[in-house]
Design a protein around this motif. Structure first.
Motif, PDB file in Angstrom:
ATOM      1  N   THR A 102      32.259  25.473  25.054  1.00 16.43           N
ATOM      2  CA  THR A 102      33.811  24.866  24.136  1.00 16.43           C
ATOM      3  C   THR A 102      34.395  26.199  23.555  1.00 16.43           C
ATOM      4  O   THR A 102      33.785  26.589  22.943  1.00 16.43           O
ATOM      5  CB  THR A 102      32.646  23.306  23.653  1.00 16.43           C
ATOM      6  OG1 THR A 102      32.300  23.791  22.577  1.00 16.43           O
ATOM      7  CG2 THR A 102      32.232  22.790  24.531  1.00 16.43           C
ATOM      8  N   GLU A 103      34.919  25.195  22.109  1.00 11.67           N
ATOM      9  CA  GLU A 103      35.300  26.086  21.238  1.00 11.67           C
ATOM     10  C   GLU A 103      34.492  26.211  19.995  1.00 11.67           C
ATOM     11  O   GLU A 103      34.224  26.827  19.258  1.00 11.67           O
ATOM     12  CB  GLU A 103      36.350  25.062  20.288  1.00 11.67           C
ATOM     13  CG  GLU A 103      36.129  23.839  20.088  1.00 11.67           C
ATOM     14  CD  GLU A 103      37.386  23.073  19.899  1.00 11.67           C
ATOM     15  OE1 GLU A 103      37.121  22.001  18.993  1.00 11.67           O
ATOM     16  OE2 GLU A 103      38.527  23.751  20.267  1.00 11.67           O
ATOM     17  N   ARG A 104      33.483  25.317  20.176  1.00 11.99           N
ATOM     18  CA  ARG A 104      32.346  25.658  19.335  1.00 11.99           C
ATOM     19  C   ARG A 104      31.206  26.935  20.136  1.00 11.99           C
ATOM     20  O   ARG A 104      30.041  26.691  19.417  1.00 11.99           O
ATOM     21  CB  ARG A 104      31.240  24.552  18.606  1.00 11.99           C
ATOM     22  CG  ARG A 104      31.701  23.099  18.095  1.00 11.99           C
ATOM     23  CD  ARG A 104      31.759  21.461  18.150  1.00 11.99           C
ATOM     24  NE  ARG A 104      32.896  20.993  16.800  1.00 11.99           N
ATOM     25  CZ  ARG A 104      31.927  21.076  16.024  1.00 11.99           C
ATOM     26  NH1 ARG A 104      30.987  21.377  15.588  1.00 11.99           N
ATOM     27  NH2 ARG A 104      32.811  20.368  15.159  1.00 11.99           N
ATOM     28  N   GLY A 105      31.501  27.206  21.037  1.00 14.11           N
ATOM     29  CA  GLY A 105      29.733  28.143  21.293  1.00 14.11           C
ATOM     30  C   GLY A 105      29.377  27.493  23.325  1.00 14.11           C
ATOM     31  O   GLY A 105      30.081  26.126  23.624  1.00 14.11           O
ATOM     32  N   ASN A 113      36.284  11.488  19.504  1.00 17.36           N
ATOM     33  CA  ASN A 113      35.613  11.918  18.122  1.00 17.36           C
ATOM     34  C   ASN A 113      34.854  10.907  17.234  1.00 17.36           C
ATOM     35  O   ASN A 113      35.264  11.123  16.136  1.00 17.36           O
ATOM     36  CB  ASN A 113      36.766  12.819  17.562  1.00 17.36           C
ATOM     37  CG  ASN A 113      37.800  12.151  16.687  1.00 17.36           C
ATOM     38  OD1 ASN A 113      38.096  11.302  17.405  1.00 17.36           O
ATOM     39  ND2 ASN A 113      38.987  12.781  16.783  1.00 17.36           N
ATOM     40  N   LEU A 162      36.360  16.871  22.156  1.00 19.19           N
ATOM     41  CA  LEU A 162      36.528  18.088  22.320  1.00 19.19           C
ATOM     42  C   LEU A 162      37.207  18.077  24.184  1.00 19.19           C
ATOM     43  O   LEU A 162      37.830  19.546  24.730  1.00 19.19           O
ATOM     44  CB  LEU A 162      35.013  18.700  22.499  1.00 19.19           C
ATOM     45  CG  LEU A 162      34.529  18.692  21.508  1.00 19.19           C
ATOM     46  CD1 LEU A 162      33.213  19.639  22.084  1.00 19.19           C
ATOM     47  CD2 LEU A 162      35.424  19.163  20.487  1.00 19.19           C
ATOM     48  N   VAL A 179      39.406  19.414  26.895  1.00 18.95           N
ATOM     49  CA  VAL A 179      40.980  20.003  27.110  1.00 18.95           C
ATOM     50  C   VAL A 179      41.714  19.409  27.711  1.00 18.95           C
ATOM     51  O   VAL A 179      41.143  19.630  29.065  1.00 18.95           O
ATOM     52  CB  VAL A 179      40.493  21.381  27.388  1.00 18.95           C
ATOM     53  CG1 VAL A 179      41.660  22.402  27.381  1.00 18.95           C
ATOM     54  CG2 VAL A 179      39.480  22.205  26.125  1.00 18.95           C
ATOM     55  N   LYS A 188      44.626  20.546  29.409  1.00 19.92           N
ATOM     56  CA  LYS A 188      45.557  21.960  29.943  1.00 19.92           C
ATOM     57  C   LYS A 188      45.960  22.217  31.267  1.00 19.92           C
ATOM     58  O   LYS A 188      44.533  22.043  31.830  1.00 19.92           O
ATOM     59  CB  LYS A 188      45.264  23.005  28.883  1.00 19.92           C
ATOM     60  CG  LYS A 188      46.135  23.748  29.295  1.00 19.92           C
ATOM     61  CD  LYS A 188      45.571  24.967  28.222  1.00 19.92           C
ATOM     62  CE  LYS A 188      46.400  26.500  28.579  1.00 19.92           C
ATOM     63  NZ  LYS A 188      45.632  27.301  27.563  1.00 19.92           N
TER      64      LYS A 188
END
Length: 226
Positions: free
Chosen positions: A84-87, A179, A191, A193, A195
Motif C-alpha cells: 500500500t501507500e504505507r509500504g 477509515n 486505504l 484504491v 482506480k
C-alpha cells in the motif's frame, strides 16, 4: 500485386474493427468509472444478506457503500499480503458474525511488525462497520497462488478463506472497512484504491493508425505498374 493488396485490405478491416472495439470499451469504462464513483459517495446501505447473494456481481455491486453490525471473531483472522501507500504488510481480514450470516471484513492494513494480534490493542464487543463491498479475489495474485495449508495468502479469496477458517454461511463478498480509527491505530482502514486503467483511446488510435497504414500499402500496391 492484387493478392497482396487484397490481403492489406483484409488486415485494414481487422485493424479498424479493433479500433472500433476499443472505442466501445472506452465508453463502457467511462460508464463504469461514473457508476463506481457514485457508489463510493452514496449513502451506506445494509450489507446484502443471504437472499441477495445469488445476485451479487462485480458490475452492479463492486465498491457499493454498505454497513453491517456484528461481533468480530478475532481468533480466525486471516492476513493477506499487501503493498500500500504505507509500504509492505498485510490486510487483516476478520470474520464479523451478524445475526443472520458471517461476512469477512478487511479491517485495514498492518505493517509487518504488527502481524501478530498480540502486537495490536484488543477490540471486543459489538461493532458497526461501514465500508465498500468488494468481490472475491479467487486463486491468488500474479504468479503467486494462495497456500491455505501454509497460511500464505496473496489475494482475498472469500471461499478459500472461509473453508480454511471453518466458517459457515459466509457472504460471497468482503467489505473494505472505512477509515474509522481502530484501537492504537491498527489496522489502518480506508486505504481502498478505486482506480481503473483507461488506455482505450491510445489503443484505438494505434489500431486506426495501423489501419490507415495498411490502406496506404494496399493503394500503393494497386498503383504499381509493371
Amino acid at each position: 500485386r492484387a493478392a497482396f493488396a487484397a490481403a492489406a485490405l483484409v488486415v485494414a478491416a481487422c485493424l479498424a474493427a479493433l479500433g472500433v472495439w476499443q472505442v466501445e470499451r472506452r465508453a463502457w469504462k467511462h460508464e463504469l468509472i461514473a457508476a463506481v464513483d457514485a457508489r463510493t459517495h452514496a449513502r451506506a446501505v445494509p450489507a446484502p444478506g443471504p437472499a441477495d447473494w445469488p445476485h451479487i456481481n462485480a458490475r452492479d455491486d463492486a465498491y457499493r457503500r454498505v454497513t453491517v453490525i456484528g461481533v468480530f471473531d478475532h481468533p480466525r483472522e486471516t492476513l493477506v499480503q499487501a503493498v500500500t501507500e504505507r509500504g509492505a504488510g498485510y490486510w487483516v481480514l476478520t470474520p464479523l458474525e451478524t445475526r443472520d450470516f458471517t461476512v469477512l471484513v478487511n479491517r485495514g492494513f498492518v505493517p509487518k511488525d504488527k502481524r501478530s494480534p498480540n502486537s495490536r490493542a484488543p477490540f471486543a464487543g459489538t461493532d458497526s462497520v461501514t465500508g465498500l463491498l468488494r468481490v472475491t479475489e479467487p486463486g491468488g495474485a500474479f504468479l503467486r497462488s494462495n497456500d491455505p495449508a501454509a497460511g500464505r495468502w496473496y489475494s482475498r479469496d472469500v471461499a478459500a478463506i472461509a473453508k480454511a477458517r471453518g466458517l459457515g454461511d459466509v457472504a460471497p463478498y468482503f467489505i473494505d472497512a472505512d477509515n474509522a480509527p481502530n484501537p492504537d491505530g491498527y489496522p489502518v482502514g480506508g486505504l481502498t484504491v478505486v482506480k481503473f486503467n483507461d488506455n482505450h483511446l491510445v489503443y484505438a488510435l494505434t489500431w486506426f493508425a495501423l489501419c490507415a497504414l495498411s490502406l496506404f500499402f494496399a493503394w500503393r500496391l494497386w498503383r504499381i505498374r509493371d
